[in-house]
Enzyme design. Structure first.
Site, PDB file in Angstrom:
ATOM      1  N   ASP A 226       0.838  -1.194   0.000  1.00 23.13           N
ATOM      2  CA  ASP A 226       0.000   0.000   0.000  1.00 23.13           C
ATOM      3  C   ASP A 226       0.881   1.256   0.000  1.00 23.13           C
ATOM      4  O   ASP A 226       1.942   1.276   0.625  1.00 23.13           O
ATOM      5  CB  ASP A 226      -0.875  -0.034   1.268  1.00 23.13           C
ATOM      6  CG  ASP A 226      -1.779   1.177   1.380  1.00 23.13           C
ATOM      7  OD1 ASP A 226      -2.637   1.345   0.510  1.00 23.13           O
ATOM      8  OD2 ASP A 226      -1.600   1.965   2.337  1.00 23.13           O
ATOM      9  N   GLU A 262       1.513  -0.362  -4.916  1.00 20.46           N
ATOM     10  CA  GLU A 262       0.490   0.607  -5.274  1.00 20.46           C
ATOM     11  C   GLU A 262       1.161   1.945  -5.566  1.00 20.46           C
ATOM     12  O   GLU A 262       1.567   2.658  -4.652  1.00 20.46           O
ATOM     13  CB  GLU A 262      -0.529   0.796  -4.145  1.00 20.46           C
ATOM     14  CG  GLU A 262      -1.679   1.694  -4.569  1.00 20.46           C
ATOM     15  CD  GLU A 262      -2.249   2.567  -3.451  1.00 20.46           C
ATOM     16  OE1 GLU A 262      -3.261   3.230  -3.705  1.00 20.46           O
ATOM     17  OE2 GLU A 262      -1.677   2.622  -2.351  1.00 20.46           O
TER      18      GLU A 262
END
Ligand SMILES: *[C@@H]1O[C@H](CO)[C@@H](O)[C@H](O)[C@H]1NC(C)=O
Ligand SMILES: *[C@@H]1O[C@H](CO)[C@@H](O)[C@H](O)[C@H]1NC(C)=O
Ligand SMILES: *[C@@H]1O[C@H](CO)[C@@H](O)[C@H](O)[C@H]1NC(C)=O
Length: 526
Positions: A226, A262
């Site tokens: 993330d 990401e």
């Protein structure tokens, strides 16, 4: 770019260059999705509970050719009551204990074991850029009841203290990211007020690696990182260098964890996706944004223009790309993509988009599986986009129930169980390794293409009927269209398509059909 090789460690790729045979495996490992041979896609079961995922692996995902599941972050997080709990509390870590609304450590281990045994691998959404927001508070409002004091930057359950955060490096006025054209701000300052970890510190790297190695030992196959754009590639590299190989109960000796980062890169910023190619695959956010624009026929786009889809559209190399039509952020207007992103709310166009993605060879594919929320637009913004998963009054997540018709109850959407999407996941497995062949288009929004002699797909996204004879590349025979139905034993519940001896077949698709596309493959031959 800050990029220091740790030449001393045994996991260093550079050192491995000395030993030719191992280098290729160990250094390319993080790009390999680690799905079972013959499988080609994963599904994001957003906010599902571990016991529901374990059941789904055994009863549905394994038997239907899904390669894996991206799970929501499994580590302890902040509990926010708004009065209802939002989904994004899971992106505010409090500790690395495996204890969330999705389940506890025992349930997590049971899920990984049962999914692996069903041939379905687990990919963990890993939140390592930051902890909770600065303003989260003091106390034990966390999913395991661990104490924290966000204002003092104190997380004793890890433990992290104020020494482990990077605020001293941040040069912005507010302490937050003010300018996305300044890579130092993007990496060293607080994203949305979240306490930014000092990933250059050995101690912090070690704590994160301990967490990830615990997951590896339990049996996970890889990680979504993330907020990777907010971490220096050299820091990511240093953490990955500390990771063990995957558990040999399920993976062959020396298998490296799959890593996909990401990084939202729609162009025009200081940081680009390619900065992260050295550490793993990267989420290609241009994919869903552009495909949504094409399928909606916005800005004069036409499906005919998809002829050179992929790198030809300015996307990253296929072997670095993790692709998706929508994700948990941009389906609710967060993150990148804007209003062109297609979701389950527009199911007809959505099925075409997912069908196209799964038929096309570009990238490694992730299917989205969502829960429904009461979307409500005010001034162009969905004011309910924060709402967490279907839950009980005490805040616990409701189970995914399965109805007699195989769809899901309790407001779980289960896009991955929609016949058209599930059958296209199987299509992709069947055509794996075959080149894109026999492209046809009408210059507008009717297109078709094959994948060698294994599969063929035809779309009609024009406002008139499609009626055409095309070369499919397939062996002669009668095939069952896996969009309008599917093959069941020797029967077909959908349209039948006859492929002639010369591989040609006649296709008729009404523009008013429920699903204006047809897909056939050799495993659906009658
Ligand atoms: C939080 O702390 C309070 C007071 O010490 C305690 O009563 C409560 O059980 C704790 N909550 C959790 C979830 O541990
Ligand atoms: C791998 O998984 C098995 C089965 O759960 C477990 O017994 C073993 O300890 C794990 N290996 C490591 C290195 O943790
Ligand atoms: C696995 O690899 C390690 C070195 O990475 C080696 O020591 C071990 O013997 C190998 N085990 C098997 C079963 O091949």
């Amino acid at each position: 770019m800050e990029y220091k090789m740790r030449t001393g460690t045994h996991k260093d790729c550079k050192m491995k260059l000395l030993f030719f045979l191992v280098v290729i495996k160990l250094c390319s490992g993080q790009y390999d999705p680690n799905v079972k041979p013959g499988k080609t896609s994963i599904v994001h079961l957003f906010e599902w509970k571990w016991e529901d995922i374990a059941d789904e692996c055994e009863r549905y995902l394994g038997p239907n050719g899904f390669g894996g599941v991206q799970i929501s972050p499994p580590n302890e997080n902040l509990v926010i009551t708004k009065p209802w709990r939002p989904w994004d509390e899971r992106y505010q870590p409090v500790s690395y204990q495996l204890c969330t609304r999705s389940g506890n450590e025992e349930q997590f281990i049971d899920m990984v074991t049962r999914c692996n045994n069903a041939g379905v691998h687990i990919y963990v959404d890993t939140v390592i850029n930051h902890m909770t927001g600065y303003g989260a508070g003091i106390g034990n409002s966390s999913t395991c009841g661990s104490y924290f004091n966000s204002g003092a930057r104190d997380f004793p359950a890890v433990p992290y203290s104020f020494l482990d955060f990077s605020n001293y490096k941040c040069k912005s006025h507010s302490g937050g990211i003010e300018n996305y054209n300044d890579p130092y701000q993007v990496r060293d300052c607080q994203l949305l007020g979240l306490l930014d970890l000092a990933l250059e510190k050995d101690y912090v790297r070690e704590k994160i690696a301990e967490y990830m190695n615990n997951l590896i030992n339990i049996g996970v196959a890889g990680f979504r990182l993330d907020a990777s754009k907010h971490m220096w590639p050299g820091d990511i590299k240093a953490i990955l260098n500390r990771l063990e190989d995957l558990n040999t109960t399920w993976f062959s000796n020396g298998t490296r964890p799959f890593v996909y980062q990401e990084v939202i890169d729609l162009g025009g910023e200081a940081i680009s996706a390619s900065d992260y190619f050295g550490t793993g695959r990267v989420t290609e956010f241009k994919y869903g944004a552009k495909l949504g624009t094409v399928i909606r026929r916005w800005n004069g786009e036409k499906m005919a223009y998809l002829r050179n889809w992929g790198e030809g559209w300015g996307f990253m190399p296929s072997d670095r790309a993790l692709v998706f039509v929508d994700n948990h952020d941009n389906q609710r207007g967060h993150g990148a993509g804007g209003s062109s992103i297609l979701t389950f709310f527009e199911s007809q166009l959505y099925k075409m988009a997912v069908g196209f993605m799964l038929a096309h060879p570009y990238g490694f594919t992730r299917v989205m599986s969502s829960y429904r929320w009461p979307r409500h637009f005010a001034d162009g913004k969905d004011i309910n986009n924060w709402m967490g998963p279907p839950s009980n009054p005490d805040g616990s997540t409701q189970p995914v129930t399965i109805k007699a018709d195989t769809t899901c109850g309790n407001n779980w959407v289960c896009e991955h169980r929609w016949r058209q999407i599930k059958n296209m996941v199987i299509f992709r497995n069947v055509v794996d390794g075959q080149a894109l062949t026999n492209w046809w288009d009408n210059g507008n929004n009717q297109i078709a293409f094959g994948r060698g002699n294994k599969g063929f797909i035809v779309f009609n996204n024009d406002d008139w009927d499609l009626d055409v004879t095309l070369n499919t590349g397939l062996p002669a025979g009668t095939y069952c269209d896996v969009i309008s139905g599917q093959k069941q034993d020797t029967m077909c519940s959908g349209k039948k398509i006859t492929v002639n001896k010369d591989s040609t077949a006649h296709f008729q698709i009404s523009n008013t059909a429920e699903d204006p596309f047809v897909a056939i493959h050799v495993n659906a031959k009658l």
